[in-house]
Design a protein around this motif. Structure first.
Motif, PDB file in Angstrom:
ATOM      1  N   GLU A 252       1.008  -1.335  -0.106  1.00  0.00           N
ATOM      2  CA  GLU A 252      -0.052  -0.358   0.132  1.00  0.00           C
ATOM      3  C   GLU A 252       0.432   1.452  -0.707  1.00  0.00           C
ATOM      4  N   GLU A 256       1.613   4.707  -6.556  1.00  0.00           N
ATOM      5  CA  GLU A 256       0.215   4.877  -7.206  1.00  0.00           C
ATOM      6  C   GLU A 256      -0.336   4.239  -8.759  1.00  0.00           C
ATOM      7  N   ASN A 257       1.111   4.570  -9.090  1.00  0.00           N
ATOM      8  CA  ASN A 257       1.097   3.123 -10.652  1.00  0.00           C
ATOM      9  C   ASN A 257       1.017   2.128 -10.313  1.00  0.00           C
ATOM     10  N   ARG A 259      -0.812   0.640  -7.883  1.00  0.00           N
ATOM     11  CA  ARG A 259      -1.825  -0.105  -7.088  1.00  0.00           C
ATOM     12  C   ARG A 259      -2.779  -0.824  -7.824  1.00  0.00           C
TER      13      ARG A 259
END
Length: 374
Positions: A252, A256-257, A259
């Motif tokens: 986590e 973001e890439n 996710r």
């Protein structure tokens, strides 16, 4: 023989008339006189008075013999020139008087001999009866019962004559002693049998307790091992779950890439967690099954121990019965052998009582160098 000689009585013999009396055949008158007096009566041997009368007549013969012999002996000493004649006459007289005395007393003598034999027979039977209660010592209850049967089988009645009362007392006394000995022996044998049974039961209980303890220990060990395996499985599952959570948390924090990849990994972790839970539940179920199986094995072991105990108790009881039957067969065999020995003795015109007494003495080893082979 002259009239003067016939008139002379035994008590009238004197020195004056001795020459006329102590001659050849001169004493026959006194023999005839006494014989006529004693043989003229037939006393009744069945009465005491009659028996005493016979003894009195025999004594009278002896007294008459002495009354004639003594003056004759005196006369003989005076007549040195006639010793042979007088001595021969006297010898014949004494012999005949003795024979007459014996003949006179013969019925009483025979009666006394028969009476002694009759009393001896009764005494022998009494002695045999009284010895039944001797030396009971280590005799079995079966043997004592046989002695009681012998004593009870002895019939009282008129054939005992004046000994019937004594025989009745002796029989009661012997039966009392034998029955008391039987009660004591039966109590002893029952006590010994009970002690043997109690010892067998105690040994069986001890063995059952040992086997039950072994079964409990086995069940407890199996339970501990099952609990330990379940705990290990739960710890492993928790560690795997924690590792997955840690991994998910690290992912986590990624960019973001990443996710989409993290979401995929999260789904994978979720599936893995579900599988871990499933594995944990399976491990728990397996542990419970193993615990139940261990409990069943313990219960089966306990049931087996109880069945073994029952079999051992039944075997011990059967052995007691077998030994008792063997003792009874042995005693019956001995009674049969002794009965055959008694019958063999009776075939030689020996009375049953005497034959039985002889067999009992031999069986008790009271007759040296003679035994009965059973």
């Amino acid at each position: 023989m002259s009239a003067e000689q016939k008139l002379i009585a035994i008590e009238e013999i004197s020195e004056d008339n001795a020459p006329a009396i102590y001659v050849a055949g001169g004493l026959q008158q006194f023999i005839d006189l006494v014989k006529g007096e004693v043989l003229g009566e037939i006393p009744d041997l069945k009465t005491r008075k009659g028996r005493e009368r016979i003894a009195s007549l025999a004594a009278k013969v002896s007294k008459s013999k002495t009354a004639v012999e003594k003056p004759g002996r005196d006369y003989l000493r005076r007549l040195k020139e006639m010793p042979k004649v007088v001595e021969a006459e006297l010898r014949e007289f004494v012999t005949k008087m003795d024979a007459l005395r014996d003949e006179t007393r013969r019925p009483l003598t025979e009666w006394e001999a028969a009476e002694d034999a009759r009393i001896d027979r009764h005494n022998d039977r009494l002695n045999w009866l009284k010895t039944l209660a001797d030396d009971l010592g280590d005799q079995t209850s079966l043997h004592i019962k046989g002695l009681i049967a012998e004593a009870e089988g002895m019939q009282l009645g008129a054939h005992w004559e004046e000994f019937e009362a004594e025989a009745g007392v002796a029989k009661d006394k012997v039966l009392t002693a034998l029955r008391a000995a039987l009660t004591k022996r039966e109590a002893f044998e029952a006590e010994q049998a009970e002690l043997a049974q109690l010892r067998a039961q105690a040994e069986a209980r001890e063995k059952a307790d040992r086997e039950a303890a072994i079964a409990r220990e086995a069940a407890e060990k199996a339970q501990r091992e099952a609990d330990e395996r379940a705990a290990n499985e739960r710890a492993a599952a928790a560690r795997r779950e924690q590792e997955l959570i840690d991994q998910a948390a690290a992912q986590e924090r990624e960019a973001e890439n990443q996710r989409l990849q993290l979401k995929l990994q999260a789904e994978q972790a979720e599936r893995a967690a579900a599988q871990a839970e499933a594995d944990r539940q399976a491990a728990l179920r397996q542990a419970e099954a193993e615990r139940q199986a261990a409990a069943r094995r313990a219960e089966e072991a306990a049931e087996q121990a109880r069945q073994d105990e029952r079999r051992r108790a039944d075997a011990a009881a059967a052995e007691i019965v077998r030994q008792q039957q063997a003792r009874e067969r042995d005693q019956a065999h001995k009674i049969k052998i002794m009965g055959e020995a008694k019958e063999a003795l009776m075939s030689m015109n020996i009375t049953e009582e005497l034959a039985k007494a002889i067999v009992l003495k031999i069986a008790r080893r009271e007759v040296p160098n003679i035994t009965i082979n059973f």
